[in-house]
Design a protein around this motif. Structure first.
Motif, PDB file in Angstrom:
ATOM      1  N   ASN A  35       0.829  -1.208   0.000  1.00  0.00           N
ATOM      2  CA  ASN A  35       0.000   0.000   0.000  1.00  0.00           C
ATOM      3  C   ASN A  35       0.864   1.259   0.000  1.00  0.00           C
ATOM      4  O   ASN A  35       0.558   2.245  -0.671  1.00  0.00           O
ATOM      5  N   TYR A  36       1.966   1.207   0.739  1.00  0.00           N
ATOM      6  CA  TYR A  36       2.882   2.353   0.802  1.00  0.00           C
ATOM      7  C   TYR A  36       3.495   2.621  -0.569  1.00  0.00           C
ATOM      8  O   TYR A  36       3.611   3.774  -0.994  1.00  0.00           O
ATOM      9  N   THR A  37       3.884   1.557  -1.282  1.00  0.00           N
ATOM     10  CA  THR A  37       4.486   1.737  -2.601  1.00  0.00           C
ATOM     11  C   THR A  37       3.448   2.142  -3.644  1.00  0.00           C
ATOM     12  O   THR A  37       3.782   2.788  -4.638  1.00  0.00           O
ATOM     13  N   GLN A  38       2.185   1.781  -3.408  1.00  0.00           N
ATOM     14  CA  GLN A  38       1.138   2.263  -4.303  1.00  0.00           C
ATOM     15  C   GLN A  38       1.023   3.792  -4.236  1.00  0.00           C
ATOM     16  O   GLN A  38       0.745   4.454  -5.238  1.00  0.00           O
ATOM     17  N   LYS A  39       1.249   4.332  -3.041  1.00  0.00           N
ATOM     18  CA  LYS A  39       1.257   5.794  -2.886  1.00  0.00           C
ATOM     19  C   LYS A  39       2.408   6.408  -3.685  1.00  0.00           C
ATOM     20  O   LYS A  39       2.266   7.503  -4.241  1.00  0.00           O
ATOM     21  N   ILE A  40       3.543   5.693  -3.737  1.00  0.00           N
ATOM     22  CA  ILE A  40       4.678   6.182  -4.523  1.00  0.00           C
ATOM     23  C   ILE A  40       4.293   6.259  -5.995  1.00  0.00           C
ATOM     24  O   ILE A  40       4.522   7.271  -6.666  1.00  0.00           O
ATOM     25  N   CYS A  41       3.682   5.187  -6.500  1.00  0.00           N
ATOM     26  CA  CYS A  41       3.240   5.166  -7.905  1.00  0.00           C
ATOM     27  C   CYS A  41       2.273   6.315  -8.197  1.00  0.00           C
ATOM     28  O   CYS A  41       2.415   7.033  -9.200  1.00  0.00           O
ATOM     29  N   SER A  42       1.301   6.485  -7.308  1.00  0.00           N
ATOM     30  CA  SER A  42       0.282   7.522  -7.511  1.00  0.00           C
ATOM     31  C   SER A  42       0.889   8.916  -7.474  1.00  0.00           C
ATOM     32  O   SER A  42       0.520   9.793  -8.274  1.00  0.00           O
ATOM     33  N   CYS A  43       1.832   9.124  -6.560  1.00  0.00           N
ATOM     34  CA  CYS A  43       2.448  10.440  -6.405  1.00  0.00           C
ATOM     35  C   CYS A  43       3.277  10.798  -7.638  1.00  0.00           C
ATOM     36  O   CYS A  43       3.212  11.926  -8.136  1.00  0.00           O
ATOM     37  N   ILE A  44       4.032   9.838  -8.156  1.00  0.00           N
ATOM     38  CA  ILE A  44       4.832  10.093  -9.362  1.00  0.00           C
ATOM     39  C   ILE A  44       3.928  10.345 -10.562  1.00  0.00           C
ATOM     40  O   ILE A  44       4.170  11.263 -11.357  1.00  0.00           O
ATOM     41  N   GLN A  45       2.861   9.560 -10.672  1.00  0.00           N
ATOM     42  CA  GLN A  45       1.914   9.738 -11.775  1.00  0.00           C
ATOM     43  C   GLN A  45       1.257  11.114 -11.704  1.00  0.00           C
ATOM     44  O   GLN A  45       1.120  11.814 -12.719  1.00  0.00           O
ATOM     45  N   GLN A  46       0.875  11.525 -10.505  1.00  0.00           N
ATOM     46  CA  GLN A  46       0.178  12.794 -10.336  1.00  0.00           C
ATOM     47  C   GLN A  46       1.089  13.984 -10.606  1.00  0.00           C
ATOM     48  O   GLN A  46       0.687  14.959 -11.252  1.00  0.00           O
ATOM     49  N   GLN A  47       2.333  13.917 -10.132  1.00  0.00           N
ATOM     50  CA  GLN A  47       3.213  15.078 -10.209  1.00  0.00           C
ATOM     51  C   GLN A  47       4.046  15.147 -11.490  1.00  0.00           C
ATOM     52  O   GLN A  47       4.529  16.223 -11.854  1.00  0.00           O
TER      53      GLN A  47
END
Length: 426
Positions: free
Chosen positions: A120-132
């Motif tokens: 779940n923590y690494t999913q946040k990494i994916c989402s953050c990179i995609q968003q920014q």
């Protein structure tokens, strides 16, 4: 407790960078070409399916381009480097332990982070990179760097993982099942060179290698195979390198778009390459004691006379000053240049490099002159960093367009690296 090593890898990085600023490229077959539009250095998944190979020369797949309307882009390394820096900056917010492995890959040590749900923590990494940044990434998690690499490979090849493969949550049997599907040449550090030898002794996949005897194989191979086997068995042998090792050699060379027949044009190309190499040298706070120059005609043109030559010039003192290096490079070029030839390639190599801490000034050099030289280079780099690449350059470079300069017919604008190329929204 097993370590939690994470590898974050941007998918088809160069192509993805192009798609961020040109949405029309999404879901289309796209190929990014190397310098001078020579060969494929990145391919979208759609282009891979159509048969474009990595490193394949342009002339070999140009018929595919016409047949399937494949979109080709000239490489824009300034844009890719800037996008890479943005991804690395985002990742630094998720872990202080970071190793930048390449322009599109980065290791993180997340041992002790969110033990209950690291996925779940690494999913946040994916989402953050995609968003920014708009870039898609895949993440592999394992107890070692080698396992993280393999987990990342699985995440890329199997959509069921939704971009994240976590070996640490698998049973030993599940992990072995996936390792069995990965050919041994795909294991980090093995490659095509050693895979045939391993297959000869019955090691065909990553699982076979995991269960091999490390001591016996270490005697048979010159590579540190024992450590790789230990890493496959959850034993860390390769720690994260949190600082980038300075290069011991810096090379800058190009093949020319058109053949060069005059000394002036050849000298301008050499001066440009020296300038690039010197910038890289200062960027890693290093000095060089030797410069190597080489020139050659095309070895494939049987209709023309062939000529190749080189010269290595020891410098009187260690330096990273562009002006000094240009002076010696021009001297060396005059020694090896011959009239009457059509030159196809030239290059510069800086060697005997030492770090700033190891720098030793010449016994007879004046301290004031050295400080003046260093300050001049600092100002040069600062202006180009703030105002844009080559805003300030050595006059001898002649930065006006030259017929011998790189072919980049389909190069995208410098969306994030040039004020003139900033996107305008109407």
């Amino acid at each position: 407790m097993n370590r939690s090593i994470v590898l974050v890898d941007c998918n088809n990085f160069y192509v993805s960078c192009e798609r961020v600023f040109n949405p029309k490229l999404k879901n289309k077959p796209v190929v990014v070409l190397s310098n001078n539009d020579g060969c494929a250095v990145a391919r979208s998944e759609e282009a891979k399916v159509l048969g474009v190979g990595m490193g394949e020369p342009w002339f070999q797949f140009k018929d595919l381009v016409k047949k399937h309307n494949i979109i080709t882009c000239s490489s824009n390394y300034a844009l890719y480097a800037d996008m890479s820096d943005r991804v690395i900056s985002i990742l630094s917010e998720f872990s202080p332990n970071q190793e930048i492995y390449s322009i599109d890959e980065c290791f993180l040590d997340l041992t002790g982070f969110c033990r209950d749900d690291l996925t779940n923590y690494t999913q946040k990494i994916c989402s953050c990179i995609q968003q920014q940044t708009g870039l898609p990434v895949c993440i592999g998690i394992g107890a070692s760097k080698t396992l993280a690499k393999l987990a990342n490979h699985i995440a890329k090849k199997n959509s069921s993982f939704q971009s994240i493969c976590n070996f640490n949550t698998m049973t030993v049997q599940e992990q072995n099942k996936w390792l069995h599907k990965i050919k041994v040449r795909k294991v980090w550090g093995i490659g095509k060179q050693f895979a045939p030898k391993l297959r000869q002794i019955g090691i065909y996949n990553a699982s076979d290698l995991k269960h091999a005897n490390p001591r016996i194989l270490n005697l048979q191979f010159s590579i540190p195979l024992k450590k790789t086997i230990y890493e496959l068995n959850n034993i860390v042998c390769f720690e994260l390198e949190e600082t980038t090792t300075p290069k011991k050699q810096i090379i800058c060379s190009r093949s020319f778009r058109v053949l060069i027949t005059s000394f002036k044009n050849l000298e301008q190309s050499i001066i440009l390459y020296v300038s690039h190499a010197a910038e890289k040298l200062r960027r890693q706070n290093s000095y060089t004691r030797s410069i190597y120059i080489y020139i050659r005609t095309s070895p494939f043109n049987k209709k023309e006379s062939c000529y190749a030559n080189s010269i290595s010039i020891p410098l009187p003192e260690q330096t990273n000053n562009t002006l000094i290096l240009i002076r010696f490079a021009s001297f060396g070029l005059r020694k090896i240049y011959r009239n009457g030839y059509k030159y196809q390639k030239a290059g510069v190599l800086l060697s005997k490099i030492v770090s700033g801490k190891e720098y030793q000034p010449d016994l007879f050099s004046k301290k004031e002159e050295q400080e003046k030289s260093d300050n001049l280079m600092i100002v040069l780099d600062q202006i180009n960093t703030l105002m844009g690449k080559k805003m300030l350059a050595v006059a001898a470079e002649d930065i006006t367009p030259q017929p011998w300069k790189m072919r980049q017919s389909n190069r995208s604008p410098g969306y994030t690296t040039s004020w003139n190329d900033l996107m305008v929204v109407n």
